[in-house]
Design an enzyme around this catalytic site. Structure first.
Site, PDB file in Angstrom:
ATOM      1  N   ASP A  66      44.523  55.676  64.844  1.00 25.92           N
ATOM      2  CA  ASP A  66      44.591  55.583  63.384  1.00 25.92           C
ATOM      3  C   ASP A  66      45.947  55.027  62.942  1.00 25.92           C
ATOM      4  O   ASP A  66      46.962  55.257  63.593  1.00 25.92           O
ATOM      5  CB  ASP A  66      44.378  56.973  62.782  1.00 25.92           C
ATOM      6  N   GLY A  67      45.927  54.317  61.815  1.00 27.34           N
ATOM      7  CA  GLY A  67      47.166  53.882  61.188  1.00 27.34           C
ATOM      8  C   GLY A  67      47.518  52.424  61.374  1.00 27.34           C
ATOM      9  O   GLY A  67      48.594  51.990  60.946  1.00 27.34           O
ATOM     10  N   HIS A 120      46.301  45.888  63.878  1.00 28.54           N
ATOM     11  CA  HIS A 120      45.333  46.009  64.960  1.00 28.54           C
ATOM     12  C   HIS A 120      45.787  45.214  66.184  1.00 28.54           C
ATOM     13  O   HIS A 120      45.606  45.661  67.323  1.00 28.54           O
ATOM     14  CB  HIS A 120      43.963  45.537  64.492  1.00 28.54           C
ATOM     15  N   SER A 152      34.165  52.492  64.087  1.00 30.98           N
ATOM     16  CA  SER A 152      33.144  53.477  63.743  1.00 30.98           C
ATOM     17  C   SER A 152      32.002  52.831  62.967  1.00 30.98           C
ATOM     18  O   SER A 152      32.128  51.706  62.456  1.00 30.98           O
ATOM     19  CB  SER A 152      33.757  54.596  62.898  1.00 30.98           C
ATOM     20  N   GLU A 165      31.105  53.794  60.142  1.00 32.10           N
ATOM     21  CA  GLU A 165      31.601  53.707  58.763  1.00 32.10           C
ATOM     22  C   GLU A 165      32.454  52.464  58.531  1.00 32.10           C
ATOM     23  O   GLU A 165      32.573  51.975  57.403  1.00 32.10           O
ATOM     24  CB  GLU A 165      32.412  54.971  58.429  1.00 32.10           C
ATOM     25  N   TRP A 170      31.764  49.545  59.189  1.00 31.14           N
ATOM     26  CA  TRP A 170      30.963  48.409  58.727  1.00 31.14           C
ATOM     27  C   TRP A 170      31.035  48.263  57.212  1.00 31.14           C
ATOM     28  O   TRP A 170      30.654  47.218  56.664  1.00 31.14           O
ATOM     29  CB  TRP A 170      29.501  48.569  59.160  1.00 31.14           C
ATOM     30  N   ARG A 188      33.772  48.152  55.559  1.00 25.34           N
ATOM     31  CA  ARG A 188      35.009  47.462  55.206  1.00 25.34           C
ATOM     32  C   ARG A 188      34.706  46.040  54.743  1.00 25.34           C
ATOM     33  O   ARG A 188      33.593  45.526  54.949  1.00 25.34           O
ATOM     34  CB  ARG A 188      35.956  47.437  56.414  1.00 25.34           C
ATOM     35  N   LEU A 239      40.275  54.088  86.829  1.00 23.02           N
ATOM     36  CA  LEU A 239      40.289  54.631  85.474  1.00 23.02           C
ATOM     37  C   LEU A 239      39.031  54.181  84.768  1.00 23.02           C
ATOM     38  O   LEU A 239      38.658  53.005  84.837  1.00 23.02           O
ATOM     39  CB  LEU A 239      41.531  54.145  84.703  1.00 23.02           C
ATOM     40  N   ARG A 280      41.816  65.421  61.312  1.00 24.29           N
ATOM     41  CA  ARG A 280      40.363  65.599  61.375  1.00 24.29           C
ATOM     42  C   ARG A 280      39.837  64.729  62.510  1.00 24.29           C
ATOM     43  O   ARG A 280      40.548  63.859  63.018  1.00 24.29           O
ATOM     44  CB  ARG A 280      39.702  65.210  60.050  1.00 24.29           C
ATOM     45  N   ILE A 281      38.575  64.959  62.901  1.00 22.87           N
ATOM     46  CA  ILE A 281      38.038  64.212  64.042  1.00 22.87           C
ATOM     47  C   ILE A 281      37.127  63.064  63.614  1.00 22.87           C
ATOM     48  O   ILE A 281      36.705  62.270  64.463  1.00 22.87           O
ATOM     49  CB  ILE A 281      37.305  65.145  65.026  1.00 22.87           C
ATOM     50  N   GLU A 336      41.309  70.261  73.504  1.00 21.44           N
ATOM     51  CA  GLU A 336      42.581  70.513  72.822  1.00 21.44           C
ATOM     52  C   GLU A 336      42.886  69.350  71.890  1.00 21.44           C
ATOM     53  O   GLU A 336      42.748  68.184  72.264  1.00 21.44           O
ATOM     54  CB  GLU A 336      43.710  70.667  73.851  1.00 21.44           C
TER      55      GLU A 336
END
Length: 262
Positions: free
Chosen positions: A36-37, A53, A81, A83, A85, A87, A147, A210-211, A223
């Protein structure tokens, strides 16, 4: 939700000194990240949002490199996400272009480092070109296992659960599944993330606590670590601080690990 305690007591330590504080047996096996951010980072610098980005890709690189160095087995990042879409069309187009650029320029590096790439979400919603890059990268890294890098694209935690239930109902309709056979293990096998283990640690950057509809089922006992650092500034040092904080916590999974005698 828990807040991250101050790391001021560690501010004077170098990255090498921070690394020395890690205990291998206490490291998380699976780290999930809400990146985020990016947009706010760019706007603060009077740059277009997409610049944030682009800079955030450098943070992804450092997370991958440090995870490999430390032996962390799974890294799952929330890239786009459902959501998102909503934007502006221009920003969505730029983000899809950035996704294609990342996969085209980083694929060789992922293969060289032994990183398996996998995307989860309703991928049919992606533009055809981006979807093609995703599938190609998945195929070319499918044999790698140092990984597991999982990227959530067109992803929503609620729709993931809905899609899992739909798959289960299909099996029930064919008669191959009875209602009394449906349990948590069965539902988990139908989630996008199967067969990954649930995350041990979730990191969210840029001050939000928040998640945001991310891995709703899988985060039941994860955690949570929140930091005010925006994602483009979240580099090795910040990741080390998150891991040190993770190691301080007692994970009980609903159990009582110790009792006080009377």
């Amino acid at each position: 939700m828990p807040q991250t305690p101050s790391s001021s007591s560690l501010d004077h330590l170098s990255e090498q000194e921070l690394t020395s504080k890690l205990e291998q047996e206490l490291l998380p096996k699976h780290v999930a990240v809400i990146m985020d951010g990016n947009g706010r980072w760019a706007e603060f610098r009077s740059l277009p949002r997409i610049a944030g980005h682009r800079e955030g890709i450098n943070s992804v690189r450092e997370m991958i490199t440090l995870s490999l160095e430390l032996g962390i087995q799974h890294l799952t990042i929330y890239a786009f996400s459902q959501e998102n879409w909503n934007r502006p069309t221009q920003e969505i187009s730029a983000l899809m272009g950035l996704l294609e650029h990342y996969l085209s320029t980083e694929r060789a590096s992922l293969i060289e480092q032994g990183v398996r790439f996998r995307a989860i979400g309703r991928l049919d919603a992606l533009p055809e070109s981006a979807r093609r890059w995703v599938r190609t990268t998945e195929q070319e890294t499918a044999h790698l296992n140092k990984l597991h890098l999982t990227v959530a694209l067109s992803y929503g935690g609620r729709t993931e659960i809905v899609d899992a239930v739909r798959d289960i109902l299909k099996d029930a309709q064919t008669g191959s599944l009875r209602p009394d056979q449906i349990d948590e293990t069965l539902l988990s096998r139908h989630l996008y993330t199967h067969p990954l283990p649930d995350p041990d640690l979730l990191i969210r950057t840029s001050g939000e606590t928040r998640i945001s509809n991310f891995l709703l089922w899988q985060l039941a006992y994860t955690e949570l670590y929140f930091t005010s650092t925006p994602w483009p500034d979240f580099r090795r040092r910040e990741f080390l601080l998150a891991l040190i904080e993770y190691q301080r916590r007692e994970r009980r999974f609903g159990r009582v690990l110790s009792t006080v005698s009377s």
